[in-house]
Design an enzyme around this catalytic site. Structure first.
Site, PDB file in Angstrom:
ATOM      1  N   SER A  52      38.198  37.933  26.076  1.00 52.27           N
ATOM      2  CA  SER A  52      38.396  37.909  27.696  1.00 52.27           C
ATOM      3  C   SER A  52      37.974  36.678  28.076  1.00 52.27           C
ATOM      4  O   SER A  52      36.874  36.085  27.937  1.00 52.27           O
ATOM      5  CB  SER A  52      37.203  39.006  28.050  1.00 52.27           C
ATOM      6  OG  SER A  52      36.977  38.732  29.408  1.00 52.27           O
ATOM      7  N   SER A  53      38.983  36.051  28.780  1.00 58.64           N
ATOM      8  CA  SER A  53      38.796  34.485  29.199  1.00 58.64           C
ATOM      9  C   SER A  53      37.406  34.575  30.370  1.00 58.64           C
ATOM     10  O   SER A  53      36.636  33.825  30.106  1.00 58.64           O
ATOM     11  CB  SER A  53      40.034  34.067  29.971  1.00 58.64           C
ATOM     12  OG  SER A  53      39.801  32.709  30.381  1.00 58.64           O
ATOM     13  N   ASN A  54      37.395  35.665  31.228  1.00 58.90           N
ATOM     14  CA  ASN A  54      36.344  35.220  32.072  1.00 58.90           C
ATOM     15  C   ASN A  54      34.909  35.758  31.653  1.00 58.90           C
ATOM     16  O   ASN A  54      34.195  34.917  32.003  1.00 58.90           O
ATOM     17  CB  ASN A  54      36.546  36.303  33.449  1.00 58.90           C
ATOM     18  CG  ASN A  54      36.311  37.585  33.065  1.00 58.90           C
ATOM     19  OD1 ASN A  54      35.356  38.062  33.346  1.00 58.90           O
ATOM     20  ND2 ASN A  54      37.218  38.534  32.687  1.00 58.90           N
ATOM     21  N   GLU A  67      47.777  36.081  30.550  1.00 52.88           N
ATOM     22  CA  GLU A  67      47.983  35.705  31.912  1.00 52.88           C
ATOM     23  C   GLU A  67      48.783  34.398  32.294  1.00 52.88           C
ATOM     24  O   GLU A  67      49.753  34.254  33.019  1.00 52.88           O
ATOM     25  CB  GLU A  67      46.696  35.634  32.610  1.00 52.88           C
ATOM     26  CG  GLU A  67      47.037  35.474  34.303  1.00 52.88           C
ATOM     27  CD  GLU A  67      45.758  34.881  35.141  1.00 52.88           C
ATOM     28  OE1 GLU A  67      45.847  34.111  35.924  1.00 52.88           O
ATOM     29  OE2 GLU A  67      44.608  35.540  34.589  1.00 52.88           O
ATOM     30  N   HIS A  71      47.152  41.696  33.194  1.00 49.58           N
ATOM     31  CA  HIS A  71      47.382  40.160  33.082  1.00 49.58           C
ATOM     32  C   HIS A  71      48.659  39.468  33.759  1.00 49.58           C
ATOM     33  O   HIS A  71      48.697  38.300  33.919  1.00 49.58           O
ATOM     34  CB  HIS A  71      47.217  39.657  31.926  1.00 49.58           C
ATOM     35  CG  HIS A  71      45.810  40.170  30.976  1.00 49.58           C
ATOM     36  ND1 HIS A  71      46.078  41.456  30.405  1.00 49.58           N
ATOM     37  CD2 HIS A  71      44.780  39.829  31.186  1.00 49.58           C
ATOM     38  CE1 HIS A  71      44.805  41.598  29.801  1.00 49.58           C
ATOM     39  NE2 HIS A  71      43.922  40.538  30.193  1.00 49.58           N
ATOM     40  N   CYS A 123      40.130  33.846  41.140  1.00 46.10           N
ATOM     41  CA  CYS A 123      39.693  35.031  41.802  1.00 46.10           C
ATOM     42  C   CYS A 123      38.662  35.158  42.316  1.00 46.10           C
ATOM     43  O   CYS A 123      37.455  34.623  41.773  1.00 46.10           O
ATOM     44  CB  CYS A 123      40.485  36.383  40.969  1.00 46.10           C
ATOM     45  SG  CYS A 123      39.193  36.778  40.243  1.00 46.10           S
ATOM     46  N   HIS A 147      41.162  43.161  28.820  1.00 48.29           N
ATOM     47  CA  HIS A 147      40.578  42.893  27.488  1.00 48.29           C
ATOM     48  C   HIS A 147      39.024  43.531  27.071  1.00 48.29           C
ATOM     49  O   HIS A 147      38.202  42.756  27.388  1.00 48.29           O
ATOM     50  CB  HIS A 147      40.712  41.539  27.757  1.00 48.29           C
ATOM     51  CG  HIS A 147      41.706  40.769  27.277  1.00 48.29           C
ATOM     52  ND1 HIS A 147      42.016  39.252  27.605  1.00 48.29           N
ATOM     53  CD2 HIS A 147      42.848  41.287  26.684  1.00 48.29           C
ATOM     54  CE1 HIS A 147      43.338  39.191  27.501  1.00 48.29           C
ATOM     55  NE2 HIS A 147      43.938  40.357  26.706  1.00 48.29           N
TER      56      HIS A 147
END
Length: 316
Positions: free
Chosen positions: A228-230, A131, A79, A200, A46
């Protein structure tokens, strides 16, 4: 004219993780091996800059396998994908390469193991994220139930409270996830968790660096993509850790300078799919306007590396 002084706290680690590095390398090696075009199901990672760079080299990004021709290679994004996707590619006799991050694959294997042991699985994740869809798609419909918040835990309807396990998306907020896990364990005391936390190492490390940096900063910028989730979690973690102004920017052109007037310190970090070139671009933008002193805030050293699939290491 004298530039105002600014302390720039730079988080370490930041930016690319081993799974992202591997996924990008897979696309580049596939283009070198088979030539253009190579098709990629969903954005490989992403980040618009990364995707555009690979597109310029001959990668074609699509959202569905049906958009890919039978006679060109296809790559599955970092993902992960539901089991039905490689099955469909195999049925069409397509050449395909799975760029799923090995740490996401680990969660897939866990979910399958729980299912094989007769357990229904609860997934902590974000609805609609690729994901989450990939992990839920490892098992038959109804075998994975999604929860996003502690409130969802109170509502979830399970088949047998004594036969449950949980897994999580790898890019969640460590603190938010701990609250949801606590709610699950309170309602379902017999629920089985992962042997090792699913979130992670890279997500955890980047959040820890932000927690260490945030209290020192007048403001904080996270370089990353809005999908982007993170990266979005880093903004939330920064705000929660005491930074009054925490914002996501894709690159230096997105910086809202008026909101930063009067600051004497700024924290800079980046999501796991943001390349260092964009981080440097943001730092250079501050150097243009301020007399910058860079202070590295290092909370971990990463030396993880994942191998690319064998098919790309073999000659064409």
């Amino acid at each position: 004219m004298t530039k105002p002084p600014l302390t720039l706290y730079l988080a370490a680690p930041r930016g690319f993780c081993a799974g992202v590095d591997r996924a990008i390398k897979i696309v580049e090696m596939a283009l070198a091996k088979w030539g253009a075009p190579v098709f990629v199901r969903h954005e490989i990672v992403h980040n618009k800059f990364v995707v555009d760079s690979l597109r310029d080299k001959g990668a074609v990004f699509v959202e569905d396998l049906s958009d890919c021709p039978d006679d060109r290679p296809v790559i599955f994004s970092a993902h992960g994908v539901p089991k039905s996707v490689p099955a469909a590619a195999a049925a069409r006799k397509m050449v395909y390469v799975d760029a799923t991050c090995p740490l996401v694959s680990k969660v897939h294997i866990e979910a399958q193991r729980h299912f094989d042991n007769g357990l229904q699985v609860i997934m902590i994740g974000h609805a609609g994220h690729p994901e989450t869809e990939g992990t839920m798609g490892q098992l038959p419909p109804g075998e994975v139930l999604l929860v996003e918040t502690p409130a969802d835990v109170a509502e979830v309807e399970v088949r047998d409270p004594a036969r449950l396990a949980f897994v999580t998306q790898t890019t969640l907020s460590v603190d938010d996830t701990a609250e949801i896990v606590a709610a699950l364990q309170a309602r379902f005391p017999a629920i089985v968790g992962p042997h090792k936390e699913d979130i992670c190492y890279a997500t955890t490390n980047r959040q820890e660096a932000v927690k260490a940096m945030a209290p020192k900063c007048d403001a904080m910028l996270v370089v990353g993509a809005p999908n982007s989730s993170n990266s979005k979690r880093l903004v939330e973690v920064g705000a929660r850790a005491g930074c009054a102004y925490a914002q996501l920017v894709q690159r230096s052109a997105d910086i809202d300078w008026r909101s930063l007037e009067g600051i004497t310190s700024i924290g800079i970090t980046a999501g796991a799919s943001a390349p260092e070139v964009l981080i440097n671009e943001v730092i250079d933008a501050f150097k243009d306007r301020y007399d910058v002193t860079v202070d590295i805030v290092e909370t971990a050293v990463e030396n993880v590396e994942f191998k690319v699939p064998r098919v790309l290491r073999e000659p064409a």
